[in-house]
Motif scaffolding. Structure first.
Motif, PDB file in Angstrom:
ATOM      1  N   GLU A 271     127.146 -16.535  60.351  1.00 21.67           N
ATOM      2  CA  GLU A 271     128.320 -15.864  60.887  1.00 21.67           C
ATOM      3  C   GLU A 271     129.242 -15.302  59.803  1.00 21.67           C
ATOM      4  OE1 GLU A 271     128.763 -18.536  64.968  1.00 21.67           O
ATOM      5  OE2 GLU A 271     130.269 -18.645  63.388  1.00 21.67           O
ATOM      6  N   GLY A 272     129.416 -16.047  58.732  1.00 24.07           N
ATOM      7  CA  GLY A 272     130.413 -15.648  57.755  1.00 24.07           C
ATOM      8  C   GLY A 272     129.893 -14.794  56.624  1.00 24.07           C
ATOM      9  N   ASP A 273     128.632 -14.973  56.230  1.00 30.99           N
ATOM     10  CA  ASP A 273     128.105 -14.240  55.083  1.00 30.99           C
ATOM     11  C   ASP A 273     127.658 -12.840  55.483  1.00 30.99           C
ATOM     12  OD1 ASP A 273     126.486 -16.976  53.275  1.00 30.99           O
ATOM     13  OD2 ASP A 273     128.581 -16.558  53.779  1.00 30.99           O
ATOM     14  N   ARG A 274     127.806 -11.888  54.556  1.00 35.23           N
ATOM     15  CA  ARG A 274     127.301 -10.518  54.762  1.00 35.23           C
ATOM     16  C   ARG A 274     125.930 -10.450  54.101  1.00 35.23           C
ATOM     17  NH1 ARG A 274     130.971  -6.453  55.517  1.00 35.23           N
ATOM     18  NH2 ARG A 274     130.117  -5.197  53.811  1.00 35.23           N
TER      19      ARG A 274
END
Length: 406
Positions: free
Chosen positions: A171-174
């Motif tokens: 969810e948080g990492d690109r």
């Protein structure tokens, strides 16, 4: 005795290839005609098969390496040379088994400790011995039983702690993924750019009423499939036959430019664009002027299967005087296809869409398809291109013309 594994001889149009996948690793048993390695070229994937039974030897070219025609990829130990090495791993396993059993019985258990361990389902390896010489005592077994009872309570507590970390990564990492472009995709890109930069490319559009073809197909599809051993009657065969007839009438559309010369082809070899996991490929239907609808449909179905499995040969991909691309199967309503050099034109089929049309002064709902013809304006004049596309439209809207040659 070792047998060299060599890259196949590439056609003149292919300079080199890339090692795509090794299907055998050093030490693996190999049977004659087993698939050893795939070589990816600009056009097709070539398979290298084993020449004899044996065992896979050293690999000289790793996956991703560039190879030339006939270059050595690795070695294969023949049957006699392979028999000894093949037996050694088995012997090693047989020797290792007792050793493993001995190490499993270490440390030694006293009779009382062994009985208690068996009652609680514990192996000797699960218990730490504190007795003389590492011997496991009854107290050591009791300590191991207590630790086993506490272990299940600790395990669930650890799992929820790991879950948020996995979710956070998603969810948080690109996230980015970088992979090398395949040779086929690179070649497609190169040819498309070359086509647009070297041609005076122009596209003309028209639309065709598909109702006559759809009615004909609906009426005869079951009988057609029964007579021709399961070959299904589709729309592509009608387009191939209509294009073949139109190419006879307008030979410039079937021609190509070679330097300062125009080459007029006295045959119709039509390429059919097929989508695969590796990219767009264009196998060729040769001499379509001599092919019937069933032969066209059967050949296209066979090419589709080969494209999905990566089995198309260089001969099946080489040549072609005209191309048909059907973006309609993916839902495309209208597009401008790019000519496949050295050909001079390409026909684009699209989605069949019901639309209100004027017919004999009345508004009727008809299944319509947009057609697009992209062509090289250096060779084909606008009048010729438009007339060619109108001829295809007329042949499809009145299929009897294909039979009567009018």
């Amino acid at each position: 005795m070792a047998i060299e594994i060599k890259a196949p001889t590439f056609p003149e149009s292919v300079a080199d290839g890339t090692v795509a996948t090794w299907h055998k690793q050093p030490g693996d048993a190999v049977k004659r005609d087993d698939l050893l390695v795939d070589i990816e070229t600009d056009k097709v994937v070539l398979e290298v098969l084993a020449e004899a039974d044996g065992v896979m030897g050293d690999i000289a070219k790793a996956e991703g390496d560039t190879v030339l025609s006939g270059e050595v990829l690795g070695s294969l130990k023949d049957g006699e040379a392979a028999s000894a090495p093949a037996a050694k791993p088995a012997e090693a396993k047989a020797e290792a088994a007792p050793a493993a059993a001995e190490s499993t019985d270490e440390p030694m258990l006293s009779p009382a400790a062994r009985k208690l361990a068996e009652e609680n389902g514990l192996a000797a390896a699960d218990i730490s011995g504190t007795g003389k010489g590492g011997r496991v005592t009854k107290e050591d077994v009791l300590n191991a039983v207590e630790a086993k009872k506490n272990a299940p309570a600790a395990a669930p507590a650890a799992k929820p702690a790991a879950a948020p970390a996995a979710v956070a990564v998603g969810e948080g990492d690109r996230v980015e993924k970088r992979v090398p472009m395949t040779r086929l995709r690179a070649r497609i890109a190169e040819r498309l750019v070359d086509a647009q930069s070297s041609m005076a490319m122009l596209t003309t559009y028209n639309e065709v009423n598909m109702k006559p073809i759809m009615d004909l197909r609906k009426k005869y599809k079951d009988l057609f499939e029964k007579k021709h051993d399961g070959v299904r009657l589709g729309f592509m065969s009608f387009f191939v036959k209509a294009a073949t007839e139109a190419l006879k009438r307008y030979p410039a559309v079937n021609a190509s430019i070679d330097g300062n010369d125009v080459v007029y082809h006295g045959y119709q070899d039509i390429g059919v664009a097929v989508s695969s996991d590796r990219g767009l490929v264009v196998p060729i239907l040769r001499n379509t002027e001599h092919m019937g609808l069933a032969q066209i449909e059967g050949t296209i179905a066979d090419y589709g299967r080969k494209a999905r499995d990566g089995k198309l040969t260089m001969e099946e991909m080489t040549g072609g005087t005209f191309t048909i691309s059907n973006g309609g199967v993916f839902g495309s309503l209208l597009s401008s296809p790019i000519v496949n050099p050295p050909q001079a034109a390409i026909l684009g089929m699209h989605k069949i869409q019901e639309r209100p049309m004027a017919e004999n002064g009345q508004v009727v709902i008809l299944p319509m398809m947009y057609l697009a013809l992209s062509y090289d304006h250096r060779l084909i004049d606008g009048k010729e291109a438009v007339s060619f596309l109108v001829a295809i439209k007329e042949l499809l809207e009145d299929p009897a013309r294909l039979i009567l040659d009018v």
